[in-house]
Design a protein around this motif. Sequence first.
Motif, PDB file in Angstrom:
ATOM      1  N   ARG A 146      37.614  39.341  42.131  1.00 25.16           N
ATOM      2  CA  ARG A 146      37.514  39.832  40.756  1.00 25.16           C
ATOM      3  C   ARG A 146      36.219  40.619  40.561  1.00 25.16           C
ATOM      4  NH1 ARG A 146      39.611  39.689  36.015  1.00 25.16           N
ATOM      5  NH2 ARG A 146      38.350  39.395  34.132  1.00 25.16           N
TER       6      ARG A 146
ATOM      7  N   ARG B 104      46.936  40.777  44.998  1.00 25.98           N
ATOM      8  CA  ARG B 104      47.154  41.266  43.642  1.00 25.98           C
ATOM      9  C   ARG B 104      45.851  41.748  43.026  1.00 25.98           C
ATOM     10  NH1 ARG B 104      51.068  36.537  41.676  1.00 25.98           N
ATOM     11  NH2 ARG B 104      53.004  37.465  42.440  1.00 25.98           N
TER      12      ARG B 104
ATOM     13  N   PRO C 208      43.130  42.205  40.243  1.00 24.59           N
ATOM     14  CA  PRO C 208      42.789  41.365  39.085  1.00 24.59           C
ATOM     15  C   PRO C 208      42.889  42.137  37.776  1.00 24.59           C
ATOM     16  CG  PRO C 208      40.805  42.087  40.166  1.00 24.59           C
ATOM     17  CD  PRO C 208      41.959  42.584  41.004  1.00 24.59           C
ATOM     18  N   VAL C 209      42.940  41.398  36.690  1.00 23.40           N
ATOM     19  CA  VAL C 209      42.855  41.995  35.363  1.00 23.40           C
ATOM     20  C   VAL C 209      41.421  42.490  35.189  1.00 23.40           C
ATOM     21  CG1 VAL C 209      42.963  41.501  32.892  1.00 23.40           C
ATOM     22  CG2 VAL C 209      44.673  40.545  34.426  1.00 23.40           C
TER      23      VAL C 209
ATOM     24  N   ASN D 244      38.160  43.557  33.114  1.00 28.25           N
ATOM     25  CA  ASN D 244      37.442  43.248  31.879  1.00 28.25           C
ATOM     26  C   ASN D 244      36.565  44.463  31.546  1.00 28.25           C
ATOM     27  OD1 ASN D 244      35.426  42.443  30.057  1.00 28.25           O
ATOM     28  ND2 ASN D 244      35.380  40.360  30.855  1.00 28.25           N
TER      29      ASN D 244
ATOM     30  N   ALA E  41      40.823  42.610  27.943  1.00 32.43           N
ATOM     31  CA  ALA E  41      41.028  42.777  29.372  1.00 32.43           C
ATOM     32  C   ALA E  41      42.308  43.562  29.572  1.00 32.43           C
ATOM     33  CB  ALA E  41      41.122  41.420  30.070  1.00 32.43           C
ATOM     34  N   THR E  42      42.321  44.405  30.596  1.00 29.63           N
ATOM     35  CA  THR E  42      43.505  45.207  30.855  1.00 29.63           C
ATOM     36  C   THR E  42      43.870  45.090  32.326  1.00 29.63           C
ATOM     37  OG1 THR E  42      42.156  47.147  31.265  1.00 29.63           O
ATOM     38  CG2 THR E  42      43.036  46.887  29.051  1.00 29.63           C
ATOM     39  N   PRO E  43      45.158  45.152  32.651  1.00 27.89           N
ATOM     40  CA  PRO E  43      45.551  45.083  34.066  1.00 27.89           C
ATOM     41  C   PRO E  43      45.008  46.266  34.840  1.00 27.89           C
ATOM     42  CG  PRO E  43      47.447  44.750  32.622  1.00 27.89           C
ATOM     43  CD  PRO E  43      46.295  45.199  31.757  1.00 27.89           C
ATOM     44  N   SER E  44      44.661  46.006  36.088  1.00 29.99           N
ATOM     45  CA  SER E  44      44.193  47.067  36.967  1.00 29.99           C
ATOM     46  C   SER E  44      45.382  47.894  37.413  1.00 29.99           C
ATOM     47  CB  SER E  44      43.519  46.439  38.201  1.00 29.99           C
ATOM     48  OG  SER E  44      43.186  47.414  39.116  1.00 29.99           O
ATOM     49  N   ARG E  45      45.145  49.186  37.638  1.00 31.21           N
ATOM     50  CA  ARG E  45      46.207  50.054  38.143  1.00 31.21           C
ATOM     51  C   ARG E  45      45.889  50.444  39.558  1.00 31.21           C
ATOM     52  NH1 ARG E  45      47.027  53.578  32.742  1.00 31.21           N
ATOM     53  NH2 ARG E  45      47.709  51.801  31.516  1.00 31.21           N
TER      54      ARG E  45
END
Length: 109
Positions: free
Chosen positions: A18, A70, A72-73, A75, A104-108
């Motif tokens: 993260r 995966r 991470p989300v 921040n 917080a937003t999902p990573s692209r």
Amino acid sequence: MGTLLYGTSGTEIAFDDRALAHLQIVITAKLRRREGFIFSWTSAPGAGSGRSAIWLDPSSTLFFRYFGSRPPVINREWIEVLAASSNNPGGLVFTVEPESSTEATPSRS
């Protein structure tokens, strides 16, 4: 536990996935602008404590290796804190994630 590999010698710097994802965003943003800067962090007690620092510039060889598959989300508040420190004369100083964040937003990928 992720790893930032630095330089042609592959110096390994461990961060959790993260934290590494957030550092990657800030570091690559500065390098895209062709800015050189110092990056410093405090080592964990198990790694001998103390502070370390490296010089980063667009010619630096970096490899971000993640343990998990995966992303991470992200921040945004943490990105802003890290980016602000990177613009100070002392350079980018790794700090832990702010606890007060609600955005917080999902990573692209």
